[in-house]
Every structure is written in structure tokens, then in C-alpha cells.
Design a protein around this motif. Sequence first.
Motif, PDB file in Angstrom:
ATOM      1  N   THR A  29      -0.719  -1.436  39.628  1.00 37.22           N
ATOM      2  CA  THR A  29      -1.119  -1.009  38.283  1.00 37.22           C
ATOM      3  C   THR A  29      -0.611  -1.967  37.213  1.00 37.22           C
ATOM      4  O   THR A  29      -0.865  -1.758  36.023  1.00 37.22           O
ATOM      5  CB  THR A  29      -0.584   0.405  37.973  1.00 37.22           C
ATOM      6  OG1 THR A  29       0.847   0.366  37.833  1.00 37.22           O
ATOM      7  CG2 THR A  29      -0.966   1.380  39.079  1.00 37.22           C
ATOM      8  N   VAL A  30       0.118  -3.006  37.624  1.00 36.57           N
ATOM      9  CA  VAL A  30       0.693  -3.963  36.677  1.00 36.57           C
ATOM     10  C   VAL A  30      -0.177  -5.221  36.651  1.00 36.57           C
ATOM     11  O   VAL A  30      -0.380  -5.847  37.696  1.00 36.57           O
ATOM     12  CB  VAL A  30       2.128  -4.335  37.084  1.00 36.57           C
ATOM     13  CG1 VAL A  30       2.718  -5.355  36.111  1.00 36.57           C
ATOM     14  CG2 VAL A  30       3.005  -3.088  37.154  1.00 36.57           C
TER      15      VAL A  30
ATOM     16  N   VAL B  84       5.233  -8.832  34.226  1.00 35.08           N
ATOM     17  CA  VAL B  84       6.262  -8.640  35.241  1.00 35.08           C
ATOM     18  C   VAL B  84       6.889  -7.271  35.012  1.00 35.08           C
ATOM     19  O   VAL B  84       7.460  -7.012  33.959  1.00 35.08           O
ATOM     20  CB  VAL B  84       7.343  -9.741  35.157  1.00 35.08           C
ATOM     21  CG1 VAL B  84       8.460  -9.452  36.152  1.00 35.08           C
ATOM     22  CG2 VAL B  84       6.732 -11.106  35.428  1.00 35.08           C
ATOM     23  N   ASP B  85       6.758  -6.388  35.984  1.00 32.96           N
ATOM     24  CA  ASP B  85       7.282  -5.033  35.865  1.00 32.96           C
ATOM     25  C   ASP B  85       7.526  -4.508  37.268  1.00 32.96           C
ATOM     26  O   ASP B  85       6.825  -4.879  38.212  1.00 32.96           O
ATOM     27  CB  ASP B  85       6.297  -4.136  35.119  1.00 32.96           C
ATOM     28  CG  ASP B  85       6.850  -2.739  34.863  1.00 32.96           C
ATOM     29  OD1 ASP B  85       8.090  -2.596  34.829  1.00 32.96           O
ATOM     30  OD2 ASP B  85       6.052  -1.800  34.711  1.00 32.96           O
ATOM     31  N   ALA B  86       8.523  -3.660  37.425  1.00 37.36           N
ATOM     32  CA  ALA B  86       8.840  -3.073  38.731  1.00 37.36           C
ATOM     33  C   ALA B  86       9.241  -1.630  38.533  1.00 37.36           C
ATOM     34  O   ALA B  86       9.819  -1.258  37.505  1.00 37.36           O
ATOM     35  CB  ALA B  86       9.967  -3.849  39.411  1.00 37.36           C
ATOM     36  N   ILE B  87       8.937  -0.805  39.509  1.00 36.62           N
ATOM     37  CA  ILE B  87       9.274   0.609  39.430  1.00 36.62           C
ATOM     38  C   ILE B  87      10.794   0.790  39.428  1.00 36.62           C
ATOM     39  O   ILE B  87      11.514   0.079  40.120  1.00 36.62           O
ATOM     40  CB  ILE B  87       8.624   1.391  40.596  1.00 36.62           C
ATOM     41  CG1 ILE B  87       8.703   2.903  40.344  1.00 36.62           C
ATOM     42  CG2 ILE B  87       9.255   1.013  41.924  1.00 36.62           C
ATOM     43  CD1 ILE B  87       7.849   3.707  41.309  1.00 36.62           C
ATOM     44  N   GLY B  88      11.277   1.730  38.602  1.00 38.90           N
ATOM     45  CA  GLY B  88      12.699   2.008  38.531  1.00 38.90           C
ATOM     46  C   GLY B  88      13.128   3.046  39.558  1.00 38.90           C
ATOM     47  O   GLY B  88      12.300   3.736  40.170  1.00 38.90           O
ATOM     48  N   ARG B  89      14.410   3.180  39.740  1.00 44.63           N
ATOM     49  CA  ARG B  89      14.963   4.071  40.762  1.00 44.63           C
ATOM     50  C   ARG B  89      14.546   5.520  40.537  1.00 44.63           C
ATOM     51  O   ARG B  89      14.103   6.194  41.470  1.00 44.63           O
ATOM     52  CB  ARG B  89      16.489   3.948  40.774  1.00 44.63           C
ATOM     53  CG  ARG B  89      17.184   4.824  41.806  1.00 44.63           C
ATOM     54  CD  ARG B  89      18.698   4.634  41.738  1.00 44.63           C
ATOM     55  NE  ARG B  89      19.381   5.442  42.736  1.00 44.63           N
ATOM     56  CZ  ARG B  89      19.727   6.711  42.561  1.00 44.63           C
ATOM     57  NH1 ARG B  89      19.438   7.322  41.407  1.00 44.63           N
ATOM     58  NH2 ARG B  89      20.345   7.374  43.519  1.00 44.63           N
ATOM     59  N   ASP B  90      14.718   6.020  39.315  1.00 45.23           N
ATOM     60  CA  ASP B  90      14.411   7.424  39.053  1.00 45.23           C
ATOM     61  C   ASP B  90      12.945   7.731  39.301  1.00 45.23           C
ATOM     62  O   ASP B  90      12.609   8.764  39.900  1.00 45.23           O
ATOM     63  CB  ASP B  90      14.790   7.794  37.616  1.00 45.23           C
ATOM     64  CG  ASP B  90      16.295   7.802  37.381  1.00 45.23           C
ATOM     65  OD1 ASP B  90      17.040   7.815  38.386  1.00 45.23           O
ATOM     66  OD2 ASP B  90      16.716   7.778  36.207  1.00 45.23           O
ATOM     67  N   GLU B  91      12.062   6.837  38.851  1.00 47.11           N
ATOM     68  CA  GLU B  91      10.629   7.059  39.043  1.00 47.11           C
ATOM     69  C   GLU B  91      10.268   7.002  40.523  1.00 47.11           C
ATOM     70  O   GLU B  91       9.459   7.799  41.014  1.00 47.11           O
ATOM     71  CB  GLU B  91       9.826   6.010  38.268  1.00 47.11           C
ATOM     72  CG  GLU B  91       8.319   6.160  38.366  1.00 47.11           C
ATOM     73  CD  GLU B  91       7.782   7.438  37.739  1.00 47.11           C
ATOM     74  OE1 GLU B  91       6.651   7.825  38.071  1.00 47.11           O
ATOM     75  OE2 GLU B  91       8.505   8.051  36.919  1.00 47.11           O
ATOM     76  N   LEU B  92      10.858   6.075  41.260  1.00 44.99           N
ATOM     77  CA  LEU B  92      10.582   5.979  42.693  1.00 44.99           C
ATOM     78  C   LEU B  92      11.001   7.250  43.411  1.00 44.99           C
ATOM     79  O   LEU B  92      10.224   7.826  44.198  1.00 44.99           O
ATOM     80  CB  LEU B  92      11.321   4.780  43.286  1.00 44.99           C
ATOM     81  CG  LEU B  92      11.186   4.606  44.803  1.00 44.99           C
ATOM     82  CD1 LEU B  92       9.764   4.233  45.179  1.00 44.99           C
ATOM     83  CD2 LEU B  92      12.177   3.554  45.325  1.00 44.99           C
TER      84      LEU B  92
ATOM     85  N   ASP C  23      -4.512  -4.940  39.829  1.00 44.28           N
ATOM     86  CA  ASP C  23      -4.142  -6.211  40.436  1.00 44.28           C
ATOM     87  C   ASP C  23      -3.257  -5.962  41.653  1.00 44.28           C
ATOM     88  O   ASP C  23      -2.331  -5.159  41.582  1.00 44.28           O
ATOM     89  CB  ASP C  23      -3.360  -7.049  39.409  1.00 44.28           C
ATOM     90  CG  ASP C  23      -3.314  -8.516  39.767  1.00 44.28           C
ATOM     91  OD1 ASP C  23      -3.166  -8.835  40.950  1.00 44.28           O
ATOM     92  OD2 ASP C  23      -3.433  -9.339  38.848  1.00 44.28           O
ATOM     93  N   SER C  24      -3.521  -6.664  42.741  1.00 42.31           N
ATOM     94  CA  SER C  24      -2.703  -6.505  43.944  1.00 42.31           C
ATOM     95  C   SER C  24      -1.538  -7.476  43.996  1.00 42.31           C
ATOM     96  O   SER C  24      -0.713  -7.426  44.907  1.00 42.31           O
ATOM     97  CB  SER C  24      -3.578  -6.709  45.191  1.00 42.31           C
ATOM     98  OG  SER C  24      -4.104  -8.036  45.220  1.00 42.31           O
ATOM     99  N   ASN C  25      -1.424  -8.360  42.994  1.00 42.38           N
ATOM    100  CA  ASN C  25      -0.361  -9.357  42.998  1.00 42.38           C
ATOM    101  C   ASN C  25       1.008  -8.688  42.978  1.00 42.38           C
ATOM    102  O   ASN C  25       1.290  -7.842  42.129  1.00 42.38           O
ATOM    103  CB  ASN C  25      -0.510 -10.268  41.773  1.00 42.38           C
ATOM    104  CG  ASN C  25       0.428 -11.453  41.827  1.00 42.38           C
ATOM    105  OD1 ASN C  25       0.384 -12.257  42.748  1.00 42.38           O
ATOM    106  ND2 ASN C  25       1.296 -11.557  40.841  1.00 42.38           N
ATOM    107  N   GLY C  26       1.866  -9.062  43.912  1.00 47.05           N
ATOM    108  CA  GLY C  26       3.223  -8.534  43.949  1.00 47.05           C
ATOM    109  C   GLY C  26       3.388  -7.225  44.686  1.00 47.05           C
ATOM    110  O   GLY C  26       4.517  -6.719  44.797  1.00 47.05           O
ATOM    111  N   ALA C  27       2.304  -6.659  45.215  1.00 46.05           N
ATOM    112  CA  ALA C  27       2.414  -5.362  45.883  1.00 46.05           C
ATOM    113  C   ALA C  27       3.275  -5.448  47.144  1.00 46.05           C
ATOM    114  O   ALA C  27       4.089  -4.562  47.415  1.00 46.05           O
ATOM    115  CB  ALA C  27       1.027  -4.830  46.224  1.00 46.05           C
ATOM    116  N   GLY C  28       3.095  -6.513  47.916  1.00 40.94           N
ATOM    117  CA  GLY C  28       3.897  -6.677  49.121  1.00 40.94           C
ATOM    118  C   GLY C  28       5.373  -6.873  48.823  1.00 40.94           C
ATOM    119  O   GLY C  28       6.241  -6.356  49.532  1.00 40.94           O
TER     120      GLY C  28
END
Length: 310
Positions: free
Chosen positions: A280-281, A286-294, A242-247
Motif C-alpha cells: 500500500t506504500v 519509504v514506510d514500514a509497519i510499526g510494532r503496535d499496528e502489526l 506497488d509491490s516494491n519492498g513487500a518481500g
Amino acid sequence: MSRDIDVLVLGGAGVDTIVHVPELPLPYADSHMIDPGIRTRAGQTGDFVALGLGALGLRTHHLDMLGADPEGDLVRALHRDHGIPLTEVPQPAGTKRAVNLVGPDGRRLSLYDATRAHPDDRLPEPTVRALAEASRHAHVSITQPCAHALPLLRESGTTISTDLHNWDGENPYQKEFALAADIVFLSTTALTGTPERTMRAIAERGRAELVVATAGAEGAYLLADDEVTHIPTTTPRRPVVDSNGAGDAFASAFLFGRLNGESPQRCARYGAVAGAYACTVPSTEVDAIGRDELLLQVAELEASTVAAPH
């Protein structure tokens, strides 16, 4: 002056109803059987930016108008569950809502309920001023109340970013935001001509030091120090659904880099990685990449780039 908030997010709070459709454009039929079902969840552009910033460890505060309705309750619960402070202004017309039609390839068509806003909607000046003066940066959604808040933000001395989304490069409504912001994000979807032409026009006519035009699978374009560079996409570690929220994810990670003193190019790499993660979400989650993973993914990306033969 103490700046206890890293990013103040203005506007863009609302609720989406997600409908997975067999294809886009949706062919006419008396009815369609929808699988995996229809789901309503909190999360529009301002919500996603706020959650993305919070997941990266930035002190984030969200300000917007909400209704005393079930949709508003969903937004309030979303912020409470993710620990994002929310200042809400009563909206008699009700909380913003939309229906998102999502195709099998992850593309989205959004239908926004225009009755949930009025031309005289305003965010209270004392509230805007107090929060802006406590913030290092403000990210502004392109909703009517936020347009009226732009002069107050400038007076506060905080830097400003905005996302013009699918601006055509001409509409005067989005142009007001484009010319008032220090960092401008936009999509290339509706642009005529080259993205560079619009990006340079924004920088030349307004205040922007950085302009980013996202182009989906083609990556993004960055205007910094009078030079336009192409930022390639990154390969996500999970299937794209899904591309929703990518921007919104791109903008959040870019701002994370900027507020931590990174170069514009590295900020854009942060954005590319976060945007790929968002794809990938599923749109129902509702999910967002965390600092360590980024930071890990960007470090691996940069290492592989250095190691690649020229």
C-alpha cells in the motif's frame, strides 16, 4: 558475550530511480510521458529490511559499502532520519543504484547498474567480526562482499538469514547463501517445478531450519519441522499500489517474530501482514509497519480465523 544488536543487516544499501510506465512489458516507442513523474530515492533491499526491523522496535545495525557520491548521501540521510545506525565501507565504484519500472498494477522491473561493484569488493574482516559478535542475528543480502563474510558470521555464533529473491533453484551463486543460512527467504517467481522441491533441497543440503517461499498474490509457503504449509495473503487496509519492498517487509516481520520466540506459523503471519502493508506504500516513498499496528492486525486476523465456521 553482550549482544547489543538484535539484527545486523549486511549489504543491500543503494538508491532506486522510480519510473511509472503505462504497462509492463513496456512497448517500444520513441518516448513515453511519465506520470506521476520520475523520482530517485534511497532504499534497496538491505535498507528496507533495516528500516522494517527498526520500525518494529528491534535494535538494528546496517553494514555496507557506499560511495562518496550523491547516491551515498541519500542512503546516509535515510538511515539518519530513521535512527538506524550505519557502518559504511568506502566503495570507489560508487553507491549501488537501479532503475525500477513500475506498471499500473504495481509490478516492478528492476535494472541494476552493474558498474557499481567489483569482484574484489570486501567488507573488512575486523568490522564484520566485531559487529557479528555483538549481534543476535545477521540478515545477509546476496551481494559479493556479503558472500565473503559468510564464514566470519558462522564463526561469530550468530544465526543467519538471507533472501535469495528470484533464484531459479540452481544458480550456484545464490546457492552458497542458501546453504549457509539458518532462515532462507526466496521468491517463487523463477522456480521450475514446485516450491516445495526447492525448499526441501535447501533444508536437506544446508543449515536452514526454516525456509519461506513468497508467491505474491498466492501467499507464501513455509517449511518448518519437515512440513510445508501454505500461508495465505492478508487483505491490506489501504489500496494496493506497488509491490516494491513487500518481500523485504515480510522478512523483517518474520524475523521480528522469530527473535521474540514466536512459532514459525505466527512469524509467517507477521510476514504476510507486513508484506500486505508494504504493497500500500508507493514505491517513491519509504514506510514500514510499526510494532503496535502489526500486532493488532495479526491478533484480529487470528481472531477471525478462530471465529470462522469450519
